[in-house]
Design a protein around this motif. Structure first.
Motif, PDB file in Angstrom:
ATOM      1  N   GLU A   1       0.818  -1.213   0.000  1.00 47.92           N
ATOM      2  CA  GLU A   1       0.000   0.000   0.000  1.00 47.92           C
ATOM      3  C   GLU A   1       0.852   1.265   0.000  1.00 47.92           C
ATOM      4  O   GLU A   1       0.586   2.205  -0.760  1.00 47.92           O
ATOM      5  CB  GLU A   1      -0.911   0.011   1.232  1.00 47.92           C
ATOM      6  N   VAL A   2       1.856   1.296   0.856  1.00 45.78           N
ATOM      7  CA  VAL A   2       2.610   2.542   1.022  1.00 45.78           C
ATOM      8  C   VAL A   2       3.560   2.783  -0.152  1.00 45.78           C
ATOM      9  O   VAL A   2       3.861   3.930  -0.487  1.00 45.78           O
ATOM     10  CB  VAL A   2       3.351   2.535   2.384  1.00 45.78           C
ATOM     11  N   ILE A   3       4.015   1.718  -0.806  1.00 47.39           N
ATOM     12  CA  ILE A   3       4.806   1.888  -2.028  1.00 47.39           C
ATOM     13  C   ILE A   3       3.931   2.485  -3.131  1.00 47.39           C
ATOM     14  O   ILE A   3       4.325   3.443  -3.810  1.00 47.39           O
ATOM     15  CB  ILE A   3       5.409   0.546  -2.479  1.00 47.39           C
ATOM     16  N   MET A   4       2.735   1.943  -3.300  1.00 44.93           N
ATOM     17  CA  MET A   4       1.822   2.461  -4.327  1.00 44.93           C
ATOM     18  C   MET A   4       1.408   3.892  -4.020  1.00 44.93           C
ATOM     19  O   MET A   4       1.258   4.718  -4.938  1.00 44.93           O
ATOM     20  CB  MET A   4       0.590   1.567  -4.430  1.00 44.93           C
ATOM     21  N   GLU A   5       1.229   4.204  -2.754  1.00 49.69           N
ATOM     22  CA  GLU A   5       0.876   5.571  -2.369  1.00 49.69           C
ATOM     23  C   GLU A   5       1.937   6.564  -2.837  1.00 49.69           C
ATOM     24  O   GLU A   5       1.624   7.628  -3.382  1.00 49.69           O
ATOM     25  CB  GLU A   5       0.705   5.656  -0.858  1.00 49.69           C
ATOM     26  N   GLY A   6       3.203   6.201  -2.621  1.00 47.08           N
ATOM     27  CA  GLY A   6       4.295   7.075  -3.042  1.00 47.08           C
ATOM     28  C   GLY A   6       4.374   7.238  -4.548  1.00 47.08           C
ATOM     29  O   GLY A   6       4.595   8.340  -5.064  1.00 47.08           O
ATOM     30  N   LEU A   7       4.200   6.131  -5.265  1.00 47.03           N
ATOM     31  CA  LEU A   7       4.248   6.195  -6.728  1.00 47.03           C
ATOM     32  C   LEU A   7       3.109   7.053  -7.265  1.00 47.03           C
ATOM     33  O   LEU A   7       3.321   7.927  -8.130  1.00 47.03           O
ATOM     34  CB  LEU A   7       4.169   4.782  -7.306  1.00 47.03           C
TER      35      LEU A   7
ATOM     36  N   HIS B   1      14.922   6.746  -9.877  1.00 46.24           N
ATOM     37  CA  HIS B   1      13.835   6.814  -8.912  1.00 46.24           C
ATOM     38  C   HIS B   1      14.076   5.740  -7.855  1.00 46.24           C
ATOM     39  O   HIS B   1      14.032   4.546  -8.161  1.00 46.24           O
ATOM     40  CB  HIS B   1      12.480   6.594  -9.593  1.00 46.24           C
ATOM     41  N   VAL B   2      14.337   6.185  -6.640  1.00 39.85           N
ATOM     42  CA  VAL B   2      14.616   5.284  -5.527  1.00 39.85           C
ATOM     43  C   VAL B   2      13.439   5.329  -4.560  1.00 39.85           C
ATOM     44  O   VAL B   2      12.983   6.407  -4.162  1.00 39.85           O
ATOM     45  CB  VAL B   2      15.911   5.686  -4.795  1.00 39.85           C
ATOM     46  N   VAL B   3      12.942   4.156  -4.196  1.00 39.69           N
ATOM     47  CA  VAL B   3      11.814   4.059  -3.265  1.00 39.69           C
ATOM     48  C   VAL B   3      12.278   3.352  -1.995  1.00 39.69           C
ATOM     49  O   VAL B   3      12.879   2.271  -2.054  1.00 39.69           O
ATOM     50  CB  VAL B   3      10.635   3.293  -3.892  1.00 39.69           C
ATOM     51  N   LEU B   4      12.011   3.962  -0.859  1.00 44.43           N
ATOM     52  CA  LEU B   4      12.293   3.363   0.442  1.00 44.43           C
ATOM     53  C   LEU B   4      10.959   2.978   1.082  1.00 44.43           C
ATOM     54  O   LEU B   4       9.980   3.721   0.976  1.00 44.43           O
ATOM     55  CB  LEU B   4      13.018   4.355   1.364  1.00 44.43           C
ATOM     56  N   ALA B   5      10.905   1.829   1.743  1.00 43.72           N
ATOM     57  CA  ALA B   5       9.662   1.397   2.385  1.00 43.72           C
ATOM     58  C   ALA B   5       9.973   0.610   3.648  1.00 43.72           C
ATOM     59  O   ALA B   5      10.942  -0.158   3.687  1.00 43.72           O
ATOM     60  CB  ALA B   5       8.816   0.548   1.432  1.00 43.72           C
ATOM     61  N   ALA B   6       9.135   0.807   4.674  1.00 39.04           N
ATOM     62  CA  ALA B   6       9.366   0.123   5.954  1.00 39.04           C
ATOM     63  C   ALA B   6       8.055  -0.191   6.646  1.00 39.04           C
ATOM     64  O   ALA B   6       7.033   0.478   6.424  1.00 39.04           O
ATOM     65  CB  ALA B   6      10.231   0.995   6.859  1.00 39.04           C
ATOM     66  N   PHE B   7       8.111  -1.213   7.494  1.00 40.29           N
ATOM     67  CA  PHE B   7       6.975  -1.602   8.331  1.00 40.29           C
ATOM     68  C   PHE B   7       7.532  -2.169   9.630  1.00 40.29           C
ATOM     69  O   PHE B   7       8.520  -2.902   9.620  1.00 40.29           O
ATOM     70  CB  PHE B   7       6.121  -2.668   7.641  1.00 40.29           C
TER      71      PHE B   7
ATOM     72  N   TRP C   1       4.220   2.201   9.446  1.00 42.06           N
ATOM     73  CA  TRP C   1       4.768   1.918   8.122  1.00 42.06           C
ATOM     74  C   TRP C   1       4.957   3.231   7.380  1.00 42.06           C
ATOM     75  O   TRP C   1       4.319   4.241   7.692  1.00 42.06           O
ATOM     76  CB  TRP C   1       3.907   0.931   7.345  1.00 42.06           C
ATOM     77  N   ALA C   2       5.868   3.233   6.406  1.00 40.17           N
ATOM     78  CA  ALA C   2       6.239   4.479   5.755  1.00 40.17           C
ATOM     79  C   ALA C   2       6.948   4.218   4.443  1.00 40.17           C
ATOM     80  O   ALA C   2       7.493   3.130   4.215  1.00 40.17           O
ATOM     81  CB  ALA C   2       7.156   5.297   6.671  1.00 40.17           C
ATOM     82  N   SER C   3       6.937   5.223   3.584  1.00 39.15           N
ATOM     83  CA  SER C   3       7.699   5.141   2.325  1.00 39.15           C
ATOM     84  C   SER C   3       8.235   6.520   1.971  1.00 39.15           C
ATOM     85  O   SER C   3       7.741   7.544   2.461  1.00 39.15           O
ATOM     86  CB  SER C   3       6.832   4.597   1.176  1.00 39.15           C
ATOM     87  N   ALA C   4       9.230   6.526   1.115  1.00 39.12           N
ATOM     88  CA  ALA C   4       9.784   7.760   0.559  1.00 39.12           C
ATOM     89  C   ALA C   4      10.127   7.516  -0.895  1.00 39.12           C
ATOM     90  O   ALA C   4      10.602   6.431  -1.249  1.00 39.12           O
ATOM     91  CB  ALA C   4      11.038   8.191   1.341  1.00 39.12           C
ATOM     92  N   VAL C   5       9.885   8.520  -1.706  1.00 40.86           N
ATOM     93  CA  VAL C   5      10.240   8.459  -3.121  1.00 40.86           C
ATOM     94  C   VAL C   5      11.271   9.534  -3.401  1.00 40.86           C
ATOM     95  O   VAL C   5      11.070  10.710  -3.044  1.00 40.86           O
ATOM     96  CB  VAL C   5       9.009   8.658  -4.029  1.00 40.86           C
ATOM     97  N   ILE C   6      12.389   9.126  -3.997  1.00 38.41           N
ATOM     98  CA  ILE C   6      13.521  10.021  -4.216  1.00 38.41           C
ATOM     99  C   ILE C   6      13.899  10.045  -5.681  1.00 38.41           C
ATOM    100  O   ILE C   6      13.978   8.978  -6.316  1.00 38.41           O
ATOM    101  CB  ILE C   6      14.741   9.575  -3.380  1.00 38.41           C
ATOM    102  N   ASN C   7      14.133  11.226  -6.213  1.00 41.46           N
ATOM    103  CA  ASN C   7      14.750  11.361  -7.533  1.00 41.46           C
ATOM    104  C   ASN C   7      16.232  11.595  -7.304  1.00 41.46           C
ATOM    105  O   ASN C   7      16.628  12.680  -6.892  1.00 41.46           O
ATOM    106  CB  ASN C   7      14.130  12.526  -8.310  1.00 41.46           C
ATOM    107  N   TRP C   8      17.023  10.580  -7.522  1.00 38.97           N
ATOM    108  CA  TRP C   8      18.441  10.646  -7.166  1.00 38.97           C
ATOM    109  C   TRP C   8      19.207  11.543  -8.142  1.00 38.97           C
ATOM    110  O   TRP C   8      20.170  12.138  -7.822  1.00 38.97           O
ATOM    111  CB  TRP C   8      19.036   9.246  -7.161  1.00 38.97           C
TER     112      TRP C   8
END
Length: 336
Positions: free
Chosen positions: A241-247, A317-323, A329-336
């Motif tokens: 869920e949180v990965i899709m939310e970020g995307l 595009h780097v995606v971080l995700a944790a639970f 739970w959390a995610s971050a989307v980064i443009n490196w």
């Protein structure tokens, strides 16, 4: 005016003491096959008595590398954010210890207690402070000393074989390039599941002498508890869920992910997510096989290794995700 924040430098540190699955089999009824099948872990690092390490000290070691790579002097740091569930002391927090050990001038030091999601929660905090213009340079650390509080007997094996020690750090600063840096962060929690992954004592509610006196025949709950199957079930759902939310927030598709760095909780969780999103091996980075679950340190350690190995390049595009515990739970989307 809103600024963009970016990661300017990364670093990590793990203790030299390698603890293999075979080493653990000498302390409890387990074996390499049992641990590998359930977790994917082959070895982890543990602080060894006398090696001079602690949660804060490992954080400092990682921070020095990140600062050097960022080309930012310690006295340019405007804020320290330290994520951990295993601080050196109940108080003060590790943030001020890092400030003292690095001899950083007066600045705020903030400790984050969001366990496995701690680094991304801390990243979000740092990002917001930079975006609003309040601070320019933030030192973010995730560090854990799990080995000092694990039940290294057969009774505790389902938890104790998973965790390792280590630290990772990132230096965040203002980005000079429009669109480069942290694009978004997404944070969630669901407190009704808090005790499914928890450490109840010792605490202000359960001091050890009190427990022994009142419950002499019961197990002392000063070791971590985890409802493994329940945590796994919730983790795979919330990761997705949180990965899709970020995307979706950034108008991206799964195919736009150049590198996914999941919290290193269990290799089976990472593999499940990889298969669900149909990502190839070059799009997902795992190092739990070497380090186990280092909780708040797992994402910065993995992110640093992936970058060091050339798996992350400018523009990716780097995606971080944790639970983890909380549940959070959390995610971050980064443009490196």
């Amino acid at each position: 005016m809103l600024y963009q924040s970016k990661i300017a430098g990364l670093g990590y540190y793990v203790p030299e003491n390698v603890v293999t699955n075979d080493d653990l089999s000498k302390k409890m009824e387990t074996n390499d096959e049992w641990i590998t099948e359930r977790t994917g872990i082959k070895e982890r690092r543990h602080i060894k008595k006398g090696d001079g390490n602690s949660t804060a000290i490992m954080g400092v070691k990682a921070a020095k590398i990140a600062l050097e790579r960022a080309g930012i002097d310690k006295d340019e740091i405007d804020l320290i954010v330290f994520a951990t569930l295993s601080p050196d002391y109940y108080f003060p927090g590790c943030g001020v210890q890092v400030q003292e050990m690095l001899d950083i001038k007066t600045c705020p030091a903030l400790d984050v207690r969001n366990q496995c999601s701690g680094f991304i929660y801390g990243l979000s905090v740092a990002d917001q402070f930079i975006k609003t213009g309040m601070y320019k340079n933030v030192l973010l650390i995730g560090s854990e000393n799990h080995s000092g509080g694990l039940d290294m007997t057969t009774r505790g094996r389902s938890v104790s074989v998973i965790f390792g020690d280590g630290a990772g750090a990132a230096v965040l600063t203002r980005s000079d390039h429009n669109g480069q840096g942290i694009l978004s962060t997404h944070l969630h929690s669901e407190g009704k599941h808090a005790l499914e992954l928890s450490l109840k004592g010792p605490s202000t509610m359960h001091w050890v002498p009190e427990i022994i006196e009142e419950n002499p025949q019961e197990d002392i709950p000063y070791y971590p508890y985890m409802n493994g199957q329940y945590v796994f079930k919730n983790a795979v759902q919330r990761f997705s869920e949180v990965i899709m939310e970020g995307l979706q927030e950034n108008g991206l598709e799964v195919s736009d992910i150049d590198m996914l760095i999941p919290h290193q909780a269990n290799l089976r969780i990472s593999q499940f997510i990889q298969q669900k999103f149909k990502l190839n091996d070059d799009q997902v980075f795992n190092n739990i096989q070497k380090y186990g679950n280092t909780t708040a340190a797992s994402i910065p350690i993995a992110l640093t290794e992936a970058w060091e190995q050339g798996k992350i390049k400018e523009g990716d595009h780097v995606v971080l995700a944790a639970f983890g515990s909380g549940f959070t739970w959390a995610s971050a989307v980064i443009n490196w």
